[in-house]
Design a protein around this motif. Structure first.
Motif, PDB file in Angstrom:
ATOM      1  N   ILE A  21       4.123   2.353  -7.830  1.00  0.00           N
ATOM      2  CA  ILE A  21       3.438   3.636  -7.708  1.00  0.00           C
ATOM      3  C   ILE A  21       2.206   3.546  -6.812  1.00  0.00           C
ATOM      4  O   ILE A  21       1.840   4.513  -6.136  1.00  0.00           O
ATOM      5  CB  ILE A  21       3.033   4.182  -9.106  1.00  0.00           C
ATOM      6  N   ILE A  22       1.581   2.387  -6.749  1.00  0.00           N
ATOM      7  CA  ILE A  22       0.315   2.268  -6.036  1.00  0.00           C
ATOM      8  C   ILE A  22       0.482   2.539  -4.544  1.00  0.00           C
ATOM      9  O   ILE A  22      -0.427   3.077  -3.893  1.00  0.00           O
ATOM     10  CB  ILE A  22      -0.313   0.868  -6.274  1.00  0.00           C
ATOM     11  N   GLU A  23       1.676   2.197  -3.968  1.00  0.00           N
ATOM     12  CA  GLU A  23       1.888   2.466  -2.542  1.00  0.00           C
ATOM     13  C   GLU A  23       1.795   3.955  -2.235  1.00  0.00           C
ATOM     14  O   GLU A  23       1.299   4.348  -1.187  1.00  0.00           O
ATOM     15  CB  GLU A  23       3.253   1.927  -2.085  1.00  0.00           C
ATOM     16  N   GLY A  24       2.278   4.790  -3.155  1.00  0.00           N
ATOM     17  CA  GLY A  24       2.283   6.222  -2.914  1.00  0.00           C
ATOM     18  C   GLY A  24       0.951   6.905  -3.142  1.00  0.00           C
ATOM     19  O   GLY A  24       0.723   8.007  -2.647  1.00  0.00           O
ATOM     20  N   ILE A  25       0.049   6.261  -3.919  1.00  0.00           N
ATOM     21  CA  ILE A  25      -1.227   6.903  -4.265  1.00  0.00           C
ATOM     22  C   ILE A  25      -2.420   6.137  -3.699  1.00  0.00           C
ATOM     23  O   ILE A  25      -3.565   6.409  -4.064  1.00  0.00           O
ATOM     24  CB  ILE A  25      -1.371   7.039  -5.800  1.00  0.00           C
ATOM     25  N   LEU A  26      -2.152   5.186  -2.793  1.00  0.00           N
ATOM     26  CA  LEU A  26      -3.206   4.303  -2.302  1.00  0.00           C
ATOM     27  C   LEU A  26      -4.352   5.085  -1.662  1.00  0.00           C
ATOM     28  O   LEU A  26      -5.530   4.813  -1.926  1.00  0.00           O
ATOM     29  CB  LEU A  26      -2.611   3.315  -1.291  1.00  0.00           C
ATOM     30  N   THR A  27      -4.016   6.071  -0.841  1.00  0.00           N
ATOM     31  CA  THR A  27      -5.058   6.864  -0.166  1.00  0.00           C
ATOM     32  C   THR A  27      -5.893   7.641  -1.172  1.00  0.00           C
ATOM     33  O   THR A  27      -7.123   7.701  -1.061  1.00  0.00           O
ATOM     34  CB  THR A  27      -4.416   7.828   0.839  1.00  0.00           C
ATOM     35  N   ASP A  28      -5.241   8.227  -2.173  1.00  0.00           N
ATOM     36  CA  ASP A  28      -5.961   8.985  -3.198  1.00  0.00           C
ATOM     37  C   ASP A  28      -6.933   8.091  -3.965  1.00  0.00           C
ATOM     38  O   ASP A  28      -8.073   8.472  -4.242  1.00  0.00           O
ATOM     39  CB  ASP A  28      -4.971   9.628  -4.185  1.00  0.00           C
ATOM     40  N   VAL A  29      -6.474   6.897  -4.326  1.00  0.00           N
ATOM     41  CA  VAL A  29      -7.325   5.957  -5.062  1.00  0.00           C
ATOM     42  C   VAL A  29      -8.518   5.540  -4.212  1.00  0.00           C
ATOM     43  O   VAL A  29      -9.663   5.502  -4.694  1.00  0.00           O
ATOM     44  CB  VAL A  29      -6.517   4.718  -5.502  1.00  0.00           C
ATOM     45  N   ALA A  30      -8.259   5.214  -2.946  1.00  0.00           N
ATOM     46  CA  ALA A  30      -9.333   4.760  -2.055  1.00  0.00           C
ATOM     47  C   ALA A  30     -10.424   5.829  -1.915  1.00  0.00           C
ATOM     48  O   ALA A  30     -11.621   5.527  -2.009  1.00  0.00           O
ATOM     49  CB  ALA A  30      -8.760   4.398  -0.689  1.00  0.00           C
ATOM     50  N   HIS A  31     -10.016   7.064  -1.705  1.00  0.00           N
ATOM     51  CA  HIS A  31     -10.982   8.147  -1.536  1.00  0.00           C
ATOM     52  C   HIS A  31     -11.781   8.388  -2.815  1.00  0.00           C
ATOM     53  O   HIS A  31     -13.005   8.581  -2.773  1.00  0.00           O
ATOM     54  CB  HIS A  31     -10.261   9.424  -1.122  1.00  0.00           C
ATOM     55  N   ASN A  32     -11.114   8.365  -3.969  1.00  0.00           N
ATOM     56  CA  ASN A  32     -11.786   8.635  -5.226  1.00  0.00           C
ATOM     57  C   ASN A  32     -12.731   7.510  -5.627  1.00  0.00           C
ATOM     58  O   ASN A  32     -13.819   7.762  -6.177  1.00  0.00           O
ATOM     59  CB  ASN A  32     -10.764   8.881  -6.328  1.00  0.00           C
ATOM     60  N   MET A  33     -12.322   6.266  -5.350  1.00  0.00           N
ATOM     61  CA  MET A  33     -13.129   5.115  -5.737  1.00  0.00           C
ATOM     62  C   MET A  33     -14.175   4.751  -4.682  1.00  0.00           C
ATOM     63  O   MET A  33     -15.008   3.873  -4.910  1.00  0.00           O
ATOM     64  CB  MET A  33     -12.220   3.901  -6.002  1.00  0.00           C
ATOM     65  N   GLY A  34     -14.129   5.374  -3.514  1.00  0.00           N
ATOM     66  CA  GLY A  34     -15.096   5.086  -2.473  1.00  0.00           C
ATOM     67  C   GLY A  34     -14.920   3.735  -1.822  1.00  0.00           C
ATOM     68  O   GLY A  34     -15.891   3.081  -1.450  1.00  0.00           O
ATOM     69  N   VAL A  35     -13.640   3.292  -1.677  1.00  0.00           N
ATOM     70  CA  VAL A  35     -13.358   2.016  -1.016  1.00  0.00           C
ATOM     71  C   VAL A  35     -12.443   2.282   0.176  1.00  0.00           C
ATOM     72  O   VAL A  35     -11.853   3.359   0.311  1.00  0.00           O
ATOM     73  CB  VAL A  35     -12.688   1.012  -1.985  1.00  0.00           C
TER      74      VAL A  35
END
Length: 379
Positions: A21-35
Motif C-alpha cells: 500500500i505504501i507505494e500508492g500513498i507515498l506522496t500523500d505520506v510525504a506531504h503530510n509528514m513534511g518529508v
C-alpha cells in the motif's frame, strides 16, 4: 477451499495490503509528514528489514504449535498497522512499518507448513498456492481501494483498513485453522541441517535472482508505461489493476497445474518465459499496448512461481521447515531491494526507462537455470 486455507489466505491478503500500500500513498505520506519523497521511500525499505528480522525469529518459536504462532503473528500485524494509523511523527511511522514487516516471512513460513499438513494427498502445492492467493488479490483489490481511500480521505485510512483485516484474520485463524501438532523439537542445530544440501540453496537462489530480475523492471513500471508507452498518468491506476489481475491469474494457474507437471519443471518454464518477456519489453516498450500485455504476463509468471517455491522449500528443509519457509520470504525481499537498486542504475545515468527490463534479464535467466538444475537433480 477449506476454511483453514481461507483463513491463511486472508492473512496473506492482509500482508499484501500492509506491504504494497505504501507505494500508492507515498506522496500523500510525504506531504503530510513534511518529508521528501526519497525519505518517505525509507518506509518501503524498513518494511523489508522487518521481514528479514522477523523471518529468522522463527528459529526460536519452532517448539510452539503452528496455530499459536499464527495467532501471535496476526496480532503483530494488527499492532503495527494500528501504530501506523495514529503515528504523529515520521519516526514513529518508521517504527510501525518495521513492526508490520516482522510477521511477514514468519506467517508465510508457518502458514505453508500448516497448508501442506491439511492438504489432500498429492495437493501440497495447490494448498500452498491457495494460501498465497491473498497476496495477488491484495494487489488487485486491497491496494487500489486503499490508495483511493488515501486520496479522498487520508493516508491513514489504508492502515486502519489493514488493522481491521488483521483482527478479522486473527479471529478466523482461531476459529478455522486446525491445531496441528508442533514440529519435532530436535534442538537449535537441527534446524540448520537442511542447509547442508544444495537443494534448498538452489530454491533460495532462484527466488532471489528471479524476483530480483523482475523487480528491476517493475520498480520503474509507471514511468515506463507513461514515457515509453505513451499512457497518461490517470490511466496508471487501471494498468496497475491489470498487473494485479496478472498476479491472480498466475497464482491460480499455479494452484491447478504445478502438482500435475512437477513444480520444479513448471517454475522453470515460467521463469524462462518471464526472462524472455523482459527482453521483449526492452525492445517493444514504445508500443504501450504490447508493453501492457507483457506486464500482465510477467506479473502472472512472478506469482505463478512463488507458491511452488514455497512448497519445495518446506519439502526440502526437513527439521527446519519453518526456517526454510522464512528463507524464501527473505530471499524474495532481498531480491526486491537489489532489483530496485540495479534497475535504477541505467535510469540514473540517463538511459531510457526500458533499460531496467534489460538489466533484469540476466538475473531472471540465472533464476531459471537454478530451477532447471533443481528439477533435474532433486525432483
Amino acid at each position: 477451499m477449506k476454511k483453514g486455507l481461507f483463513a491463511l489466505a486472508l492473512g496473506t491478503f492482509t500482508l499484501g495490503i500492509a506491504e504494497f500500500i505504501i507505494e500508492g500513498i507515498l506522496t500523500d505520506v510525504a506531504h503530510n509528514m513534511g518529508v521528501s519523497i526519497p525519505q518517505a521511500g525509507h518506509l518501503i525499505s524498513i518494511y523489508a528489514l522487518g521481514v528479514c528480522a522477523g523471518a529468522f525469529s522463527l528459529i526460536f518459536m519452532h517448539k510452539y504449535r503452528p496455530r499459536n504462532i499464527l495467532l501471535f503473528l496476526s496480532s503483530l500485524i494488527a499492532l503495527g498497522s494500528a501504530i501506523a494509523t495514529i503515528s504523529p511523527s515520521y519516526g514513529l511511522l518508521l517504527c510501525a512499518r518495521f513492526v508490520q514487516g516482522l510477521p511477514h516471512g514468519a506467517l508465510f513460513g508457518t502458514g505453508a507448513i500448516v497448508a501442506v499438513k491439511i492438504a489432500d494427498k498429492g495437493k501440497g502445492t495447490k494448498a500452498v498456492a491457495m494460501m498465497c492467493a491473498g497476496m495477488p488479490f491484495a494487489n488487485l483489490i486491497g491496494v487500489p481501494l486503499g490508495t483511493f481511500l488515501s486520496h479522498i480521505i487520508s493516508w491513514r485510512m489504508p492502515f486502519a483498513m489493514s488493522t481491521v483485516m488483521a483482527l478479522v484474520t486473527l479471529y478466523m485463524i482461531y476459529r478455522w485453522v486446525p491445531d496441528v501438532e508442533a514440529l519435532p523439537n530436535n534442538g537449535m542445530k537441527a534446524q540448520f541441517r537442511f542447509m547442508r544440501s544444495p537443494a534448498p540453496w538452489l530454491i533460495i537462489a532462484a527466488t532471489f535472482l528471479g524476483n530480483g530480475g523482475i523487480l528491476c523492471w517493475f520498480s520503474y513500471i509507471s514511468p515506463l508505461l507513461q514515457v515509453n508507452g505513451g499512457f497518461s498518468a490517470a490511466s496508471i491506476s487501471l494498468l496497475m489493476i491489470l498487473a494485479g489481475l496478472g498476479m491472480v491469474v498466475g497464482n491460480q494457474v499455479s494452484a491447478f497445474v504445478a502438482d500435475r507437471i512437477q513444480p520444479g519443471r513448471f517454475t522453470f518454464y515460467l521463469q524462462l518465459i518471464a526472462a524472455l518477456a523482459l527482453l521483449a519489453t526492452f525492445f517493444l516498450s514504445s508500443n504501450g499496448y504490447i508493453s501492457a500485455i507483457l506486464m500482465f504476463g510477467i506479473c502472472a509468471c512472478l506469482f505463478g512461481i512463488g507458491s511452488p517455491e514455497q512448497y519445495h522449500i518446506v519439502k526440502h528443509s526437513e527439521g527446519g521447515e519453518m526456517l526454510g519457509g522464512c528463507c524464501i520470504q527473505a530471499a524474495f525481499n532481498l531480491g526486491n531491494a537489489l532489483g530496485a537498486f540495479l534497475g535504477g542504475i541505467p535510469v540514473s545515468i540517463g538511459l531510457g526507462y526500458n533499460y531496467p527490463a534489460l538489466m533484469g534479464v540476466p538475473m531472471a535467466l540465472a533464476g531459471a537455470i537454478c530451477l532447471l538444475i533443481f528439477h533435474k537433480k532433486y525432483e
